[in-house]
Motif scaffolding. Structure first.
Motif, short mmCIF file in Angstrom:
data_model
loop_
_atom_site.label_atom_id
_atom_site.label_comp_id
_atom_site.label_asym_id
_atom_site.label_seq_id
_atom_site.Cartn_x
_atom_site.Cartn_y
_atom_site.Cartn_z
N THR A 1 -6.40 4.50 1.00
CA THR A 1 -6.19 4.31 -0.35
C THR A 1 -7.25 3.20 -1.01
OG1 THR A 1 -4.42 4.32 -2.13
CG2 THR A 1 -4.46 2.66 -0.17
N THR A 2 -7.16 3.05 -2.25
CA THR A 2 -7.92 1.87 -2.82
C THR A 2 -7.51 0.92 -2.64
OG1 THR A 2 -7.10 2.48 -5.02
CG2 THR A 2 -8.85 3.81 -4.53
N THR A 3 -8.03 -0.44 -2.83
CA THR A 3 -7.67 -1.77 -3.03
C THR A 3 -6.78 -1.79 -3.84
OG1 THR A 3 -9.85 -2.53 -1.92
CG2 THR A 3 -8.39 -4.15 -3.06
N PHE A 4 -6.99 -1.52 -5.08
CA PHE A 4 -5.98 -1.46 -6.42
C PHE A 4 -4.70 -0.70 -6.13
CE2 PHE A 4 -4.08 0.11 -10.13
CZ PHE A 4 -3.82 -1.10 -10.66
N ASN B 1 -6.05 6.83 -6.19
CA ASN B 1 -5.86 6.19 -4.72
C ASN B 1 -6.19 7.18 -3.72
OD1 ASN B 1 -3.86 8.65 -4.88
ND2 ASN B 1 -1.97 7.21 -5.14
N ARG B 2 -6.87 8.37 -4.16
CA ARG B 2 -7.34 9.46 -3.23
C ARG B 2 -6.36 10.00 -2.17
NH1 ARG B 2 -11.46 4.71 -1.55
NH2 ARG B 2 -10.01 4.01 -0.08
N MET C 1 -0.72 0.57 4.84
CA MET C 1 -1.70 1.78 4.80
C MET C 1 -0.67 2.82 4.35
SD MET C 1 -4.77 1.42 4.66
CE MET C 1 -5.80 2.63 4.99
N PRO C 2 -1.07 4.02 3.78
CA PRO C 2 -0.08 5.10 3.48
C PRO C 2 -0.07 5.98 4.50
CG PRO C 2 -2.31 5.12 2.30
CD PRO C 2 -2.47 3.83 2.99
N LYS C 3 1.01 6.43 4.71
CA LYS C 3 1.42 7.45 5.72
C LYS C 3 1.26 8.87 5.08
CE LYS C 3 4.87 4.95 6.94
NZ LYS C 3 6.50 4.78 7.32
N ASN C 4 1.16 9.79 5.94
CA ASN C 4 1.31 11.17 5.43
C ASN C 4 2.81 11.66 5.46
OD1 ASN C 4 -1.59 11.68 5.50
ND2 ASN C 4 -1.59 12.22 7.58
N LEU C 5 3.16 12.15 4.31
CA LEU C 5 4.63 12.50 4.02
C LEU C 5 4.75 14.03 3.81
CD1 LEU C 5 5.09 9.50 1.36
CD2 LEU C 5 5.49 9.37 3.79
N GLU C 6 6.09 14.33 4.22
CA GLU C 6 6.16 15.93 4.11
C GLU C 6 7.72 15.99 3.77
OE1 GLU C 6 6.00 19.42 7.20
OE2 GLU C 6 4.12 18.70 6.75
N ALA C 7 8.01 17.10 3.23
CA ALA C 7 9.30 17.62 2.92
C ALA C 7 9.14 19.04 2.75
CB ALA C 7 10.00 16.88 1.81
N SER C 8 10.21 19.88 3.00
CA SER C 8 10.31 21.17 2.81
C SER C 8 11.62 21.88 2.58
CB SER C 8 9.66 21.95 4.24
OG SER C 8 10.51 21.77 5.39
N ILE D 1 0.97 -1.40 -4.54
CA ILE D 1 2.22 -0.88 -3.92
C ILE D 1 2.91 -2.04 -3.27
CG2 ILE D 1 2.76 0.27 -1.77
CD1 ILE D 1 0.91 2.46 -2.70
N GLU D 2 1.95 -3.16 -2.73
CA GLU D 2 2.20 -4.23 -1.93
C GLU D 2 2.99 -5.15 -2.76
OE1 GLU D 2 -1.21 -5.44 0.02
OE2 GLU D 2 -0.93 -4.03 1.62
N LEU D 3 2.47 -5.57 -4.21
CA LEU D 3 2.79 -6.68 -4.93
C LEU D 3 3.67 -5.91 -6.01
CD1 LEU D 3 -0.38 -8.47 -5.45
CD2 LEU D 3 1.48 -9.12 -3.79
N GLY D 4 3.86 -4.75 -6.34
CA GLY D 4 4.65 -4.40 -7.68
C GLY D 4 5.50 -3.56 -7.36
N MET D 5 5.58 -2.68 -6.16
CA MET D 5 6.33 -1.38 -5.91
C MET D 5 7.37 -1.76 -4.49
SD MET D 5 3.91 1.50 -6.83
CE MET D 5 3.32 1.83 -8.71
N GLY D 6 7.12 -2.87 -4.01
CA GLY D 6 8.07 -3.38 -2.77
C GLY D 6 7.56 -3.01 -1.54
N GLY D 7 6.21 -2.85 -1.47
CA GLY D 7 5.72 -2.39 -0.29
C GLY D 7 5.80 -0.91 0.14
#
Length: 151
Positions: free
Chosen positions: A110-113, A83-84, A1-8, A118-124
């Motif tokens: 996020t969406t199933t697609f 991906n919302r 599942m996607p996490k919330n990410l932040e940088a400043s 992310i899991e299959l094409g972008m390394g997880g």
């Protein structure tokens, strides 16, 4: 599942100067290592749609987004429709300058697609989230450099 990410980052410029760069969607590729091109459809405001071409290494993909927050000199956000995810910039006064915060929030997952891509094409998720955080830091540094140089 996607996490919330932040940088400043702190920028030695007034929020108005930072805003001019942050709210210009056409300039995103100038700073983001993942965005190749962004085309907004109309004047940028809440409801404006944009089309972007993105990349991760040799992998390219298009996304569409809608501006969901537009508060001059304060906050800007757009939601990626595929991906919302909601990407945002928040500007806060910081001494004589501005603290610029970039976030990626996924309040509704996020969406199933997108999850499968992310899991299959972008390394997880761990790898991809690391790429995104690195990109956020590079984006913020690029914005800082441009604003402080008066570009």
């Amino acid at each position: 599942m996607p996490k919330n990410l932040e940088a400043s980052i702190d920028i030695a410029a007034a929020p108005e100067q930072v805003w001019r760069v942050v709210a210009d969607l056409k300039r995103i590729p100038e700073f983001s290592p993942q965005t190749v091109r962004t085309i907004p459809f109309g004047k940028v405001k809440v409801g404006t749609f944009a089309l972007s071409l993105n990349r991760d290494g040799k992998l390219f993909w298009p996304t569409t987004a809608r501006v969901v927050r537009f508060e001059p000199n304060s906050a800007f956000a757009f939601k990626v429709l595929e991906n919302r995810a909601v990407w945002s910039f928040t500007l806060e006064p910081a001494g004589t300058g501005t603290r610029l915060i970039q976030r990626r929030d996924s309040p509704n997952g996020t969406t199933t697609f997108s999850r499968k891509a992310i899991e299959l094409g972008m390394g997880g998720y761990d790898r991809f989230d690391g790429v995104l955080v690195d990109g956020m830091n590079r984006t913020l540094q690029g914005i800082k450099t441009a604003v402080e140089a008066g570009r």
